[in-house]
Design a protein around this motif. Sequence first.
Motif, PDB file in Angstrom:
ATOM      1  N   GLN A   1       0.852  -1.185   0.000  1.00 25.53           N
ATOM      2  CA  GLN A   1       0.000   0.000   0.000  1.00 25.53           C
ATOM      3  C   GLN A   1       0.889   1.237   0.000  1.00 25.53           C
ATOM      4  OE1 GLN A   1      -2.986   0.042   3.056  1.00 25.53           O
ATOM      5  NE2 GLN A   1      -3.315   2.252   2.898  1.00 25.53           N
ATOM      6  N   PRO A   2       0.851   2.035  -1.075  1.00 28.67           N
ATOM      7  CA  PRO A   2       1.635   3.264  -1.090  1.00 28.67           C
ATOM      8  C   PRO A   2       1.157   4.245  -0.007  1.00 28.67           C
ATOM      9  CG  PRO A   2       0.769   2.728  -3.280  1.00 28.67           C
ATOM     10  CD  PRO A   2       0.068   1.854  -2.302  1.00 28.67           C
ATOM     11  N   ALA A   3       2.014   5.174   0.360  1.00 27.26           N
ATOM     12  CA  ALA A   3       1.615   6.207   1.313  1.00 27.26           C
ATOM     13  C   ALA A   3       0.447   7.010   0.742  1.00 27.26           C
ATOM     14  CB  ALA A   3       2.796   7.123   1.615  1.00 27.26           C
ATOM     15  N   PHE A   4      -0.449   7.436   1.617  1.00 30.51           N
ATOM     16  CA  PHE A   4      -1.634   8.153   1.167  1.00 30.51           C
ATOM     17  C   PHE A   4      -1.279   9.461   0.459  1.00 30.51           C
ATOM     18  CE2 PHE A   4      -3.719   5.576   4.538  1.00 30.51           C
ATOM     19  CZ  PHE A   4      -4.648   4.954   3.723  1.00 30.51           C
ATOM     20  N   ASN A   5      -0.138  10.054   0.832  1.00 33.50           N
ATOM     21  CA  ASN A   5       0.252  11.324   0.208  1.00 33.50           C
ATOM     22  C   ASN A   5       1.197  11.151  -0.970  1.00 33.50           C
ATOM     23  OD1 ASN A   5       2.509  10.533   1.575  1.00 33.50           O
ATOM     24  ND2 ASN A   5       2.807  12.440   2.720  1.00 33.50           N
ATOM     25  N   ASP A   6       1.373   9.920  -1.433  1.00 37.84           N
ATOM     26  CA  ASP A   6       2.225   9.652  -2.599  1.00 37.84           C
ATOM     27  C   ASP A   6       1.434  10.019  -3.863  1.00 37.84           C
ATOM     28  OD1 ASP A   6       3.871   8.657  -4.590  1.00 37.84           O
ATOM     29  OD2 ASP A   6       4.386   6.837  -3.487  1.00 37.84           O
ATOM     30  N   PRO A   7       1.856  11.059  -4.612  1.00 36.01           N
ATOM     31  CA  PRO A   7       1.038  11.530  -5.743  1.00 36.01           C
ATOM     32  C   PRO A   7       1.010  10.571  -6.936  1.00 36.01           C
ATOM     33  CG  PRO A   7       3.117  12.710  -5.688  1.00 36.01           C
ATOM     34  CD  PRO A   7       3.078  11.878  -4.440  1.00 36.01           C
ATOM     35  N   GLN A   8       2.073   9.807  -7.136  1.00 37.75           N
ATOM     36  CA  GLN A   8       2.122   8.874  -8.267  1.00 37.75           C
ATOM     37  C   GLN A   8       2.973   7.660  -7.879  1.00 37.75           C
ATOM     38  OE1 GLN A   8       3.771   9.523 -12.613  1.00 37.75           O
ATOM     39  NE2 GLN A   8       1.744  10.430 -12.445  1.00 37.75           N
ATOM     40  N   PRO A   9       2.360   6.717  -7.161  1.00 35.04           N
ATOM     41  CA  PRO A   9       3.124   5.587  -6.630  1.00 35.04           C
ATOM     42  C   PRO A   9       3.712   4.723  -7.737  1.00 35.04           C
ATOM     43  CG  PRO A   9       0.943   5.758  -5.611  1.00 35.04           C
ATOM     44  CD  PRO A   9       0.944   6.675  -6.789  1.00 35.04           C
ATOM     45  N   TRP A  10       4.884   4.188  -7.467  1.00 38.02           N
ATOM     46  CA  TRP A  10       5.492   3.237  -8.397  1.00 38.02           C
ATOM     47  C   TRP A  10       6.114   2.075  -7.620  1.00 38.02           C
ATOM     48  CZ3 TRP A  10      10.570   2.522  -7.320  1.00 38.02           C
ATOM     49  CH2 TRP A  10      11.287   3.591  -6.781  1.00 38.02           C
ATOM     50  N   LEU A  11       6.215   0.960  -8.304  1.00 37.62           N
ATOM     51  CA  LEU A  11       6.854  -0.238  -7.753  1.00 37.62           C
ATOM     52  C   LEU A  11       7.692  -0.858  -8.858  1.00 37.62           C
ATOM     53  CD1 LEU A  11       5.444  -2.897  -5.411  1.00 37.62           C
ATOM     54  CD2 LEU A  11       6.327  -3.670  -7.603  1.00 37.62           C
ATOM     55  N   THR A  12       8.955  -1.110  -8.579  1.00 37.54           N
ATOM     56  CA  THR A  12       9.872  -1.678  -9.561  1.00 37.54           C
ATOM     57  C   THR A  12      10.270  -3.089  -9.143  1.00 37.54           C
ATOM     58  OG1 THR A  12      10.742   0.477 -10.188  1.00 37.54           O
ATOM     59  CG2 THR A  12      12.081  -1.440 -10.730  1.00 37.54           C
ATOM     60  N   LEU A  13      10.149  -4.002 -10.063  1.00 42.28           N
ATOM     61  CA  LEU A  13      10.455  -5.408  -9.838  1.00 42.28           C
ATOM     62  C   LEU A  13      11.712  -5.783 -10.590  1.00 42.28           C
ATOM     63  CD1 LEU A  13       9.458  -8.155  -8.687  1.00 42.28           C
ATOM     64  CD2 LEU A  13       8.156  -8.429 -10.797  1.00 42.28           C
ATOM     65  N   GLU A  14      12.685  -6.324  -9.861  1.00 44.74           N
ATOM     66  CA  GLU A  14      13.939  -6.778 -10.443  1.00 44.74           C
ATOM     67  C   GLU A  14      13.885  -8.304 -10.566  1.00 44.74           C
ATOM     68  OE1 GLU A  14      17.148  -7.671 -12.081  1.00 44.74           O
ATOM     69  OE2 GLU A  14      17.005  -5.500 -11.682  1.00 44.74           O
TER      70      GLU A  14
END
Length: 462
Positions: free
Chosen positions: A370-383
């Motif tokens: 769950q991204p932070a509520f104040n994160d304007p454009q969450p991203w997740l990078t998978l290696e």
Amino acid sequence: MSATLYCNPLPLPQLPRGRYSGQPTAFEQQFDLPDAFCIFFGKDRPDFRESGDVEVLHYQPDGCWYLFGSSRAGDSVYRSRDFLTWEHFQISLTAGNGYAPAVTQRSGKVYLSFSLSPLYEADHPLGPYHSLGYLCDQRGAKLKAWLDPALFTDDDQRMYAYWGYGPADGGLFGAEIESLYPPVIKGEPTFLIDFNREHLWERFGEANEDPDFSSLEGASMFKHEGRYYLLYSANGAGFRNYAEGCYIGSSPLGPFEYARSSPFARQSTGIVNSCAHGGFVRGPDNQVWYFYSTCIRQRHEYERRIGRDRVFFNAAHEPQVCISASPRHLDGSDAGLLPVSVNKRVDSSSHEAWNIDRYAIDDCTHTWWQPAFNDPQPWLTLELRREFALRAIRILWSEVNLDYERGILPEPVKYRLDFYRRGESEPSRTLDFSDQQEDLVVDFRTFAEIPAQRVRLTILQG
């Protein structure tokens, strides 16, 4: 990539509101419930979405499949013309309970019911439906324990009902329906089966540790090659080892003999688990399929999705199902695509509380990133550690902030996927779903092969 693939859980659009979410319905409030039910009927219940306890009707006049599942109102129906993609429809019902649907067709009519609900009739699976009243015995009394019902029409157009819960309500019962106007059964209910402590998988608990109790439920009837298959579920819908068993008989009301392949469907680990309370249906080429519930368990123990897999019959005519969590062809065969993301290295823009990014890829449904509520454009990078030829994605979105009363409603998730080849800092390919218009809480997509070692998910809206 072939367009004839499916993957569990099924990506049903516009999944309905969960049965035990939000404020109790008027239907719930009419019951004097013990404290043990407060988890379901309490006033502070988080909102969630679900569809479970599934029954699928292959409607002969148009050749389509219609999927009915449990939800808060029971008014969601899905139609598929190709047995792969599903359209969402809403129907109108007069009663307030939409749990554990039962559906059948007979003489040009469709009949539908739910637990503790009347019997409905319509000219088409999408309605309009009108109530025929409650199914009663010969004395005019409502049937006792009309829970998790099933409806079945034999080849001679005689209709049967199945219902009950064991051992608390004495097991599962069945009866022929003698009259529909009003609905009345013929004779006395026939006792069919109950909890058998010798069937270890039926015992209550995650480790089947209770030899004296079970939740034996979810009756369903199917006819195949002259044999009658009475399906049932045990040992409790909130457990990961919830499974499906079967008795086989030579008539709709038995006597029935226990199928030694039971539980013929069971999966207690991974993304697709707790696979039970479903039914058989004929798919393309007359193949038999099993549709079932599978648990998510993030906001409520009955937060569920739908899965399906092919049914095979052994030499003793007993059903066998291999529960799948990877893409399959329309004939049920494995597409040869392996998950390459589970427990790999991951990074993210942020996380809220304990919902760290690793929970996005741990092959577990009741944990999530769950991204932070104040994160304007969450991203997740998978290696991925090495370069793979990627051909599909499956995303299970979490909805921790749903609040129907406050107007925080489901909406399509708009996102982008960037694919990076080994050693590259710029994406070699991008899949842009920023114009996504379909509300999918499970999102499964196939695409032409993309070689990549890293994949970044950017959430744009939703």
